[in-house]
Motif scaffolding. Structure first.
Motif, short mmCIF file in Angstrom:
data_model
loop_
_atom_site.label_atom_id
_atom_site.label_comp_id
_atom_site.label_asym_id
_atom_site.label_seq_id
_atom_site.Cartn_x
_atom_site.Cartn_y
_atom_site.Cartn_z
N CYS A 17 -84.39 14.41 4.23
CA CYS A 17 -84.19 12.97 3.94
C CYS A 17 -85.31 12.17 4.59
CB CYS A 17 -82.83 12.50 4.42
SG CYS A 17 -82.61 12.63 6.19
N THR A 18 -85.63 11.04 3.99
CA THR A 18 -86.72 10.22 4.52
C THR A 18 -86.32 9.47 5.79
OG1 THR A 18 -86.04 8.44 3.04
CG2 THR A 18 -87.82 9.87 2.26
N PHE A 19 -85.00 9.40 6.06
CA PHE A 19 -84.52 8.75 7.30
C PHE A 19 -84.77 9.67 8.50
CE2 PHE A 19 -81.01 5.26 7.39
CZ PHE A 19 -81.77 4.52 8.28
N ASN A 55 -84.71 13.38 -3.63
CA ASN A 55 -85.70 13.45 -2.55
C ASN A 55 -85.12 12.96 -1.22
OD1 ASN A 55 -88.29 14.29 -1.88
ND2 ASN A 55 -88.97 12.16 -1.71
N GLY A 56 -83.83 12.67 -1.19
CA GLY A 56 -83.19 12.26 0.07
C GLY A 56 -83.68 10.92 0.58
N SER A 57 -84.14 10.04 -0.32
CA SER A 57 -84.71 8.77 0.16
C SER A 57 -83.70 7.63 0.18
CB SER A 57 -85.93 8.39 -0.68
OG SER A 57 -85.56 8.15 -2.02
N SER A 72 -80.62 21.33 -4.14
CA SER A 72 -81.90 20.68 -4.42
C SER A 72 -82.42 21.11 -5.78
CB SER A 72 -82.91 21.07 -3.33
OG SER A 72 -84.23 20.81 -3.79
N LEU A 73 -82.91 20.15 -6.56
CA LEU A 73 -83.47 20.48 -7.88
C LEU A 73 -85.00 20.45 -7.84
CD1 LEU A 73 -81.02 18.61 -10.30
CD2 LEU A 73 -80.86 20.92 -9.37
N LYS A 74 -85.56 20.81 -6.67
CA LYS A 74 -87.02 20.70 -6.54
C LYS A 74 -87.77 21.62 -7.52
CE LYS A 74 -88.24 24.02 -2.98
NZ LYS A 74 -88.99 24.32 -1.80
N PRO A 117 -90.30 6.60 -2.88
CA PRO A 117 -90.35 8.03 -2.57
C PRO A 117 -89.18 8.82 -3.15
CG PRO A 117 -89.52 6.82 -0.68
CD PRO A 117 -89.80 5.79 -1.75
N ALA A 118 -88.95 8.64 -4.45
CA ALA A 118 -87.76 9.24 -5.08
C ALA A 118 -88.14 10.39 -5.99
CB ALA A 118 -87.05 8.15 -5.91
N SER A 119 -87.12 11.12 -6.44
CA SER A 119 -87.28 12.09 -7.53
C SER A 119 -86.85 11.37 -8.82
CB SER A 119 -86.37 13.29 -7.30
OG SER A 119 -85.00 12.87 -7.38
N VAL A 120 -87.21 11.93 -9.96
CA VAL A 120 -86.82 11.32 -11.24
C VAL A 120 -85.29 11.25 -11.36
CG1 VAL A 120 -86.79 11.75 -13.74
CG2 VAL A 120 -88.94 11.85 -12.48
N GLY A 121 -84.60 12.33 -10.97
CA GLY A 121 -83.12 12.35 -11.06
C GLY A 121 -82.50 11.27 -10.20
N GLY A 122 -82.96 11.16 -8.96
CA GLY A 122 -82.41 10.16 -8.03
C GLY A 122 -82.73 8.75 -8.50
N GLU A 196 -98.61 -3.88 -1.99
CA GLU A 196 -97.54 -4.87 -1.79
C GLU A 196 -96.43 -4.26 -0.91
OE1 GLU A 196 -97.23 -8.25 -2.87
OE2 GLU A 196 -99.37 -7.75 -2.94
N ARG A 197 -96.08 -3.00 -1.20
CA ARG A 197 -95.05 -2.31 -0.40
C ARG A 197 -95.49 -2.17 1.05
NH1 ARG A 197 -91.01 0.26 -2.59
NH2 ARG A 197 -91.03 -0.04 -4.81
N LYS A 198 -96.74 -1.74 1.20
CA LYS A 198 -97.24 -1.50 2.56
C LYS A 198 -97.26 -2.80 3.36
CE LYS A 198 -100.01 2.61 1.73
NZ LYS A 198 -101.38 3.11 1.50
N SER A 207 -87.17 5.84 7.11
CA SER A 207 -86.12 4.90 6.69
C SER A 207 -85.50 5.42 5.40
CB SER A 207 -86.70 3.50 6.45
OG SER A 207 -87.26 3.40 5.14
N ALA A 208 -84.51 4.69 4.91
CA ALA A 208 -83.92 5.03 3.61
C ALA A 208 -84.05 3.83 2.67
CB ALA A 208 -82.47 5.45 3.77
N GLY A 209 -85.09 3.04 2.87
CA GLY A 209 -85.28 1.85 2.05
C GLY A 209 -84.31 0.75 2.46
#
Ligand SMILES: Cc1cc2nc3c(=O)[nH]c(=O)nc-3n(C[C@H](O)[C@H](O)[C@H](O)COP(=O)(O)OP(=O)(O)OC[C@H]3O[C@@H](n4cnc5c(N)ncnc54)[C@H](O)[C@@H]3O)c2cc1C
Length: 281
Positions: A17-19, A55-57, A72-74, A117-122, A196-198, A207-209
Motif C-alpha cells: 500500500c502507498t500508505f 495498487n493499494g493507493s 493481487s491482479l498484478k 498511483p492506481a491500477s486500472v481496476g482500482g 499540479e499534483r506535485k 499517503s493514501a491520497g
C-alpha cells in the motif's frame, strides 16, 4: 489449497500500500483467469475472507496480522488496441503504464489521471477523478468475474458516482475510450497535471491520497486548514502541511495513529466525516 499459485505468506503489508502501514498477511498472485477462479473457489470452500488488491493507493491496513486473503491482479497487465480510440486494459495495469501507452498511440482524454498511483481496476471501481474529470467518462464496458463466470457490463448499466461505483464483481479489465490527439500535446498536458499534483500534494510522502470525501459544499481540506490542524501529529501520522486533506506517514505510523487523527479532526470540526480511504480490519 492454493497449489501452484504464487503466494507470499506472512507478507509485510506495508509493501502493498502507498500508505506504507500495516502488519502481516497473505497475498496471492493468480497468473490468469483460471488461477483466479481457483483462488476464489478455494476461499469460498474454506470460508476464507478475501479482498481484491489494486495498487493499494486507497487502503489503510491494520497493524495486526490480517485474517484475510489479499488477491493481487498484478499479472493482469495487458493493454490492447481495439477499434479506433478504444483500448482494453486489464485490471492490474498501472495508470502510469496506461498513460504512456496512450501517449505513444496519440490518444488523448486521460491526461488528467497522470500521477494517480492506481491500477486500472482500482481506478474504475473507485471512479477515481481529478481536475473535474473522473474515470466514468472513459469507460465503455467492464469485464468482470462474478459467481464464477466472466461477464461484460455495459457503461449504461453501471452507476458511477463521486469516488464510487456499483460494480459487483472482480474487474478483470476495462474497455476505455479516448480520442486522437497530438503526441506532444498529450506529453505536455500529462506533465502539466503531474506538476499540479506535485505543487499541491505531499507527493513524495507515504499517503493514501485524500482521507475524506467532499460533501456538497463541504471541502474537508479547507475546513481542516481553517481549524489550524495542518502539521498536527499523532504517533507517526501527520496532517500534511502541504494539503490538509492528506494524512502522511512519517515512517513508522500505525493504523491506530491515523484513526486517532481522524477522530481528532472530527471532534475539532464537530462533524462525522465521510472517509474516502478504505479502512481494512
Ligand atoms: C499520492 C496519491 C494521490 C491520489 N490522488 C487521487 C486523485 O487525484 N483522485 C482520486 O480519485 N484518487 C486519488 N488517490 C487515491 C487512489 O489512487 C484511488 O482511490 C485509486 O482509485 C485506488 O486504486 P488502486 O488500484 O490503488 O486500488 P486499491 O487502493 O488497491 O483498492 C481500492 C478499492 O478498489 C477495489 N479494487 C481494486 N482493484 C479491483 C478489481 N480489479 N476489481 C474489483 N475491485 C477492485 C479494492 O478491493 C478496494 O475496495 C490518490 C492516492 C495517492 C496515494
Amino acid at each position: 489449497m492454493f497449489n501452484g499459485i504464487e503466494i507470499i505468506e506472512n507478507a509485510n503489508l506495508k509493501e502493498f500500500c502507498t500508505f506504507h502501514i500495516g502488519g502481516r498477511g497473505s497475498v496471492l498472485f493468480p497468473k490468469d483467469i483460471f488461477e483466479l477462479k481457483r483462488v476464489i473457489r478455494e476461499c469460498e470452500r474454506l470460508n476464507l475472507r478475501y479482498f481484491i488488491l489494486g495498487n493499494g493507493s486507497n487502503l489503510l491496513f491494520p497493524d495486526y496480522d490480517l485474517d484475510m486473503i489479499l488477491i493481487s491482479l498484478k499479472y493482469f497487465n495487458q493493454i490492447k488496441m481495439m477499434s479506433k480510440g478504444v483500448v482494453y486494459a486489464e485490471a492490474g495495469v498501472p495508470l502510469f503504464t496506461l498513460n504512456i501507452f496512450l501517449k505513444n498511440h496519440c490518444l488523448g482524454g486521460f491526461e488528467w489521471s497522470f500521477g494517480i498511483p492506481a491500477s486500472v481496476g482500482g481506478m474504475v471501481f473507485m471512479n477515481a477523478g481529478a481536475f473535474s474529470h473522473s474515470a466514468m467518462e472513459n469507460v465503455v464496458k467492464v469485464k468482470i468475474l462474478k459467481n464464477g463466470k466472466v461477464q461484460i457490463v455495459k457503461r449504461e448499466d453501471i452507476d458511477f458516482s463521486y469516488r464510487k461505483s456499483n460494480i459487483d464483481g472482480i474487474i478483470l479489465g476495462v474497455f476505455l475510450k479516448f480520442f486522437e490527439k497530438d503526441i506532444d500535446v498529450i506529453a505536455k498536458q500529462q506533465q502539466f497535471f503531474l506538476e499540479e499534483r506535485k505543487k499541491s500534494q505531499p507527493f513524495d510522502k507515504f499517503s493514501a491520497g485524500s482521507i475524506f470525501k467532499r460533501e456538497n459544499d463541504f471541502i474537508p481540506a479547507k475546513a481542516i486548514d481553517l481549524c489550524g490542524l495542518k502539521g498536527l501529529q499523532i504517533g507517526g501520522a501527520e496532517i500534511s502541511k502541504k494539503h490538509a486533506g492528506f494524512i502522511i506517514n512519517n515512517g513508522d505510523a500505525k493504523q491506530i495513529d491515523v484513526l486517532a487523527l481522524i477522530k481528532y479532526i472530527e471532534i475539532k470540526l464537530q462533524r462525522k466525516m465521510v472517509l474516502e480511504i478504505i479502512v481494512i480490519s
